[in-house]
Structure formats: structure tokens, C-alpha cells
Design an enzyme around this catalytic site. Sequence first.
Site, PDB file in Angstrom:
ATOM      1  N   ARG A 194     104.228  28.536 103.343  1.00 55.38           N
ATOM      2  CA  ARG A 194     102.939  28.556 102.441  1.00 55.38           C
ATOM      3  C   ARG A 194     103.045  27.489 101.733  1.00 55.38           C
ATOM      4  NH1 ARG A 194     104.950  34.058 101.987  1.00 55.38           N
ATOM      5  NH2 ARG A 194     103.585  35.481 103.105  1.00 55.38           N
ATOM      6  N   LYS A 248     105.656  35.751  98.522  1.00 56.05           N
ATOM      7  CA  LYS A 248     104.589  36.663  97.839  1.00 56.05           C
ATOM      8  C   LYS A 248     105.661  37.701  97.096  1.00 56.05           C
ATOM      9  CE  LYS A 248     100.323  35.756  99.752  1.00 56.05           C
ATOM     10  NZ  LYS A 248      99.247  36.102 100.610  1.00 56.05           N
ATOM     11  N   HIS A 306      97.698  24.920 105.300  1.00 53.26           N
ATOM     12  CA  HIS A 306      97.913  26.410 105.887  1.00 53.26           C
ATOM     13  C   HIS A 306      97.859  26.140 107.326  1.00 53.26           C
ATOM     14  CE1 HIS A 306      98.955  30.344 104.571  1.00 53.26           C
ATOM     15  NE2 HIS A 306      98.040  31.141 105.359  1.00 53.26           N
TER      16      HIS A 306
END
Length: 298
Positions: free
Chosen positions: A148, A172, A243
Site C-alpha cells: 500500500r 492496517k 495502488h
Amino acid sequence: MWEPYKKGFKAYLQLERSLAGNSIEAYLADIEKLTTFLLLKNIKKNPSELDLGDLQQFVKWIAELGMTQSSQARIISGLRTFYKYCLLEDITKTDPTALLEAPKLKRTLPDVLSFGEIENIIASIDLSSPEGTRNKAIVETMYSCGLRVSEVVNLKLSQLYLDVGFIRVIGKGDKERLVPIGSSAIKYITIYLATRKHVVIQRGEEDILFLNRRGKRLTRVMIFLIIKDLVKKAGITKNISPHTFRHSFATHLVEGGADLRAVQEMLGHESITTTEIYTHLDREFLRKTLEQFHPGFK
């Protein structure tokens, strides 16, 4: 009336789910919308008293406010998470969201770069400047590891294990994963690190891998601009963002027959269903393979 439930839900998201701050805020905003609706409609019920009919009215209300189908689906997902918490804490005995229907979303598949297009983008980088050497290392790393953008800008020297071909990625919710890194990316990171010695590094940024000329970590926007510029130079007209390299990494793995669980692990997806989008992406590849190799396929 709902404040204790909101506080408990926030603690659950932080401690049990280990979610990032912005994800927690999004979930709490969903519950805030529900309590605003209850207030406006004078529905004086706590979570255990709400039923499917109340929630259907709420969904109708947010739709009439002009929210997109994807926003509606996301809010309904937030309500489901809230009621999962309520069941765990014995706040409710039943889940009124179980039969709550979300709008049917048409899943749009992102643009994917072919391996040839990625090679063209890398070939368009001007290596005569220090920024060019850095940008080549960035693109090679993004494609090699499927990172990412936030993972790229925050990648640290202490997370590189180049001698054994791995990097440690903080994804994340601060979840860590080990991702293999290819020899080409290792080569260009090593070359970049040799040129980086001339940069005066700002205090606190000493461990950050990719730096700007002022010795600070790059921003997400800067990565976006670098990619846009390279795509333009390579003459590619697809809608490409940083992305896209992550999507391309995953798609090429699935096309090559990689195990979906392995792809999930490398991408750092919490759920396999998120990874399954790549099985849809490679349908066209399967069709072309049949056309090329199956004698009876017309």
C-alpha cells in the site's frame, strides 16, 4: 442514552479489533448517524430494543439524504459490526441486522498493468538524477511486494532483511507481515542507499528508507505524482495510481496459479473475500488461455 454503548464500542474496536484511528472514527460516525435518525424520528429505544423495521427505516432515511449505494452499504456494514459487539457483551440477545439488506453493488474492477507495461514504466525513469535512482527503487519495491502507499512511505531501514530476501511491513491496524522481496528490487534499493549518503537527513527520519531531497519521508501525494509522471512518459493511457501496482502484483500472482491464501497473507488482507476480487480480475486471462491452447474452444 446511547453514550455508554458508543464508548464500549470504541473500546472494542481499539482493543479487540486493533483498528486504526480513522477506521474507528468511521464506525463511530455510522452509529452517530443512527442515533441522529432515532432522535429526529423520536424513537426512544436502546440497541436491544431496535428491530429490523427500525433499521430498514434508517436505511431508507440515509438513501433519501442522497447517500450513494456504496456509502449506504458501508454504513450497514458498520451497524453489523456494532451488533456483533452488542452480542459479545450481552447487550442484545438477537441481531436485528441479520436480515438487513445492503444495496447490491456493481463491483468495479480496477485497471491492471501488464508485466510489459510495468517494464516500460521502469524503463522511462531517468537514472541520471538521485531522484531517478530513488524512484526506480520505489516502483520496483511496490510491484515486487504489493505494498500500500502508506506502507511504502513509512518503510524503515530496520524493516529490511535484504540478505534473506524479506521485508517486514506494518500494515492496517499496525498488523505486521513478512513479505518476500525480489532480487531486482533488492538491487535498486542497494543502489539507492549508496546515493542517499549525500542527503542531509532530518531528525526523526534516520530510519525511513525513501526520503525527499530535504531528508524527510515522502508524502502519499508525492508518490502519486511520481507514478502519474512515469505513466505519462511511458505513454500509458490507463487510469493508474500507486495502488495499481498492488493490484497488478496480486493479479499476476493469481494468473500464475498462486494459492489465494498465500496472496492474502502477502497483501495483508484481513479477510479472504477481499483477496477474491483477483479471481474475477483474471477471467479474461483464462479466456485468452483457452482460446490459445484449447483446440475445441471457439
